[in-house]
Design a protein around this motif. Structure first.
Motif, short mmCIF file in Angstrom:
data_model
loop_
_atom_site.label_atom_id
_atom_site.label_comp_id
_atom_site.label_asym_id
_atom_site.label_seq_id
_atom_site.Cartn_x
_atom_site.Cartn_y
_atom_site.Cartn_z
N THR A 93 0.81 -1.22 0.00
CA THR A 93 0.00 0.00 0.00
C THR A 93 0.84 1.27 0.00
O THR A 93 0.59 2.20 -0.77
CB THR A 93 -0.95 0.00 1.21
OG1 THR A 93 -1.78 -1.15 1.15
CG2 THR A 93 -1.84 1.24 1.19
N ALA A 97 0.90 4.09 -2.95
CA ALA A 97 0.55 5.49 -2.73
C ALA A 97 1.65 6.42 -3.22
O ALA A 97 1.38 7.46 -3.84
CB ALA A 97 0.28 5.73 -1.25
N VAL A 110 -9.51 8.64 -3.93
CA VAL A 110 -8.90 7.32 -3.82
C VAL A 110 -9.77 6.45 -2.92
O VAL A 110 -10.18 6.89 -1.84
CB VAL A 110 -7.48 7.43 -3.24
CG1 VAL A 110 -6.85 6.05 -3.06
CG2 VAL A 110 -6.61 8.31 -4.14
N SER A 112 -9.88 2.65 -1.12
CA SER A 112 -9.15 1.43 -0.78
C SER A 112 -10.11 0.26 -0.70
O SER A 112 -10.97 0.21 0.18
CB SER A 112 -8.45 1.61 0.58
OG SER A 112 -8.00 0.36 1.08
N PRO A 120 -6.48 2.50 4.52
CA PRO A 120 -6.91 3.89 4.29
C PRO A 120 -6.03 4.90 5.03
O PRO A 120 -5.71 5.96 4.48
CB PRO A 120 -8.35 3.91 4.81
CG PRO A 120 -8.83 2.50 4.65
CD PRO A 120 -7.62 1.66 4.98
N LEU A 123 -2.79 5.32 3.08
CA LEU A 123 -3.02 6.10 1.87
C LEU A 123 -3.21 7.58 2.20
O LEU A 123 -2.68 8.47 1.50
CB LEU A 123 -4.24 5.57 1.12
CG LEU A 123 -4.08 4.17 0.49
CD1 LEU A 123 -5.42 3.64 0.03
CD2 LEU A 123 -3.10 4.23 -0.69
N ARG A 124 -3.94 7.88 3.27
CA ARG A 124 -4.15 9.28 3.65
C ARG A 124 -2.83 9.96 4.03
O ARG A 124 -2.60 11.12 3.70
CB ARG A 124 -5.15 9.36 4.81
CG ARG A 124 -6.57 9.02 4.40
CD ARG A 124 -7.53 9.00 5.58
NE ARG A 124 -8.83 8.49 5.15
CZ ARG A 124 -9.47 7.48 5.73
NH1 ARG A 124 -8.94 6.88 6.80
NH2 ARG A 124 -10.63 7.07 5.26
N HIS A 130 -5.49 14.46 -1.25
CA HIS A 130 -6.61 13.75 -1.87
C HIS A 130 -7.53 13.15 -0.82
O HIS A 130 -7.09 12.74 0.25
CB HIS A 130 -6.09 12.67 -2.81
CG HIS A 130 -5.35 13.23 -3.98
ND1 HIS A 130 -5.96 13.63 -5.13
CD2 HIS A 130 -4.01 13.49 -4.14
CE1 HIS A 130 -5.04 14.11 -5.96
NE2 HIS A 130 -3.87 14.03 -5.38
N ARG A 131 -8.80 13.06 -1.16
CA ARG A 131 -9.76 12.40 -0.30
C ARG A 131 -9.60 10.90 -0.47
O ARG A 131 -9.67 10.37 -1.59
CB ARG A 131 -11.20 12.82 -0.65
CG ARG A 131 -12.27 12.25 0.28
CD ARG A 131 -12.15 12.85 1.68
NE ARG A 131 -13.09 12.25 2.61
CZ ARG A 131 -14.35 12.68 2.79
NH1 ARG A 131 -14.81 13.70 2.07
NH2 ARG A 131 -15.14 12.09 3.66
N VAL A 132 -9.37 10.21 0.63
CA VAL A 132 -9.22 8.76 0.63
C VAL A 132 -10.40 8.15 1.39
O VAL A 132 -10.66 8.52 2.53
CB VAL A 132 -7.89 8.32 1.27
CG1 VAL A 132 -7.82 6.79 1.36
CG2 VAL A 132 -6.70 8.86 0.49
#
Length: 348
Positions: A93, A97, A110, A112, A120, A123-124, A130-132
């Motif tokens: 992950t 990212a 994005v 997950s 998540p 990724l955040r 960006h909104r994850v």
């Protein structure tokens, strides 16, 4: 502040699937009926899809042939996407990212669709602009041949509820995917983890899911793992969501029923076609690293944090790692009573 996703002028969202393996190809193939889809995956797999199209089968006799999909092998192909679905293994992950970070357009959302609890968050942390959103795939999907994937069970996708998710939800439903927008995704992910503790049991059994879950000794292995997980969740103040007819705290009791009674009481749990197996079984067969650290490993770590032990999960994780070392298709297939005895003895 996160920008709203910009949707193509004709109304169909542009969706990139990053890590297009079995689950990613399934999602992308279904979404292609209502969205512009780009699959980003391994070169060999993407070459098959480009050459042959994508064949989606299941649940049951359902079949869909998808032609003309855009395929790619690098993160740059996600640059025009309104939504990027991340379907890589949990261990990949952070790398995924970082690969995406230099290519995502402003406003890209994005999602997950991965096992485990923390993807998540990862990724955040790597994609702060960006909104994850967290997502969950409840059913089994396996590679069934060149450019072909099979959905072996049923259920509704779940995605974190937010206004930015609505265009994706609309496209998913238009493509034939059942989808729920949820406000309790952490609890949903915890409940999914409880179910996914069976992945290791299934992988070591070597059996189709329906046969394995229909056997009391294998269910006893899963019951031990779930009891340890529920104890750790309780210590941490975590309450898994109720995703089916049975509350999570009752599931270990249900798993312990005699086979004939279990088949009657839990008929819905066995409504799985004969081809369905866990993704961990597929990983062992193909010689790929499994997600054991994101499944049993999560339970072991959480239990340790609160001074609890998780011997069944620990022993099962060790057996899976041993199976990984054995190589593609060479892992020992454990009969139910022997696997249960190994958990009780601590064999690894």
């Amino acid at each position: 502040m996160h920008r709203e996703p910009r949707i193509a002028a004709f109304g169909a969202p542009r969706i990139a699937v990053f890590g297009a393996g079995s689950v990613g190809c399934h999602l992308g193939g279904m979404l292609a009926a209502a969205a512009e889809v780009t699959l980003i995956g391994r070169p060999a797999a993407m070459a098959e899809v480009e050459r042959d199209g994508l064949t989606l089968t299941g649940p049951g006799p359902a079949r869909r042939e998808v032609r003309g999909l855009t395929v790619a092998t690098g993160a740059a192909a996600a640059a025009a996407a309104d939504f990027v679905l991340v379907t890589v293994k949990s261990a990949d992950t952070r790398t995924a990212a970082r690969e995406l970070a230099g290519h995502l357009a402003p406003g890209a959302v994005v999602i997950s669709f991965q096992n485990g609890l923390h993807n998540p968050e990862v990724l955040r942390a790597e994609l702060p602009a960006h909104r994850v959103l967290a997502g969950m795939v409840p059913y089994n999907v396996l590679h069934s041949g060149p450019a072909a994937v099979h959905q072996g069970s049923d259920g509704a996708l779940m995605v974190e509820s937010a206004p930015v998710a609505r265009p994706f939800a609309a496209a998913a439903r238009a493509g034939g995917l059942r989808l729920e927008l949820r406000t309790d995704m952490p609890a949903v992910q915890t409940a999914k983890l409880l179910m996914n503790l069976n992945n290791a049991v299934n992988a070591l059994s070597g059996l189709p899911l329906r046969e394995q879950l229909g056997t009391r000794a294998y269910r006893a292995c899963l019951s031990r793992c779930q009891r340890e997980a529920l104890a750790a969740f309780g210590a941490a103040g975590i309450a898994p969501a109720r995703l089916g007819p049975v509350p999570p705290r009752w599931t270990p009791l249900l798993l312990g029923l005699p086979d004939a009674l279990f088949r009657r009481v839990a008929a819905a749990s066995l409504r799985i076609d004969a081809k369905a197996r866990s993704s961990m079984w597929e990983d062992l067969e193909r010689g790929r690293p499994t997600e054991i650290d994101s499944l049993q490993g999560e339970v072991i770590a959480l239990a340790a944090r609160y001074g609890l032990s998780a011997p069944a999960n620990t022993r099962l994780a060790a057996l899976v790692r041993e199976a990984e070392r054995a190589g593609p298709g060479a892992a020992r297939r454990w009969p139910g009573p022997e696997l249960l005895a190994a958990l009780d003895r601590g064999d690894a």
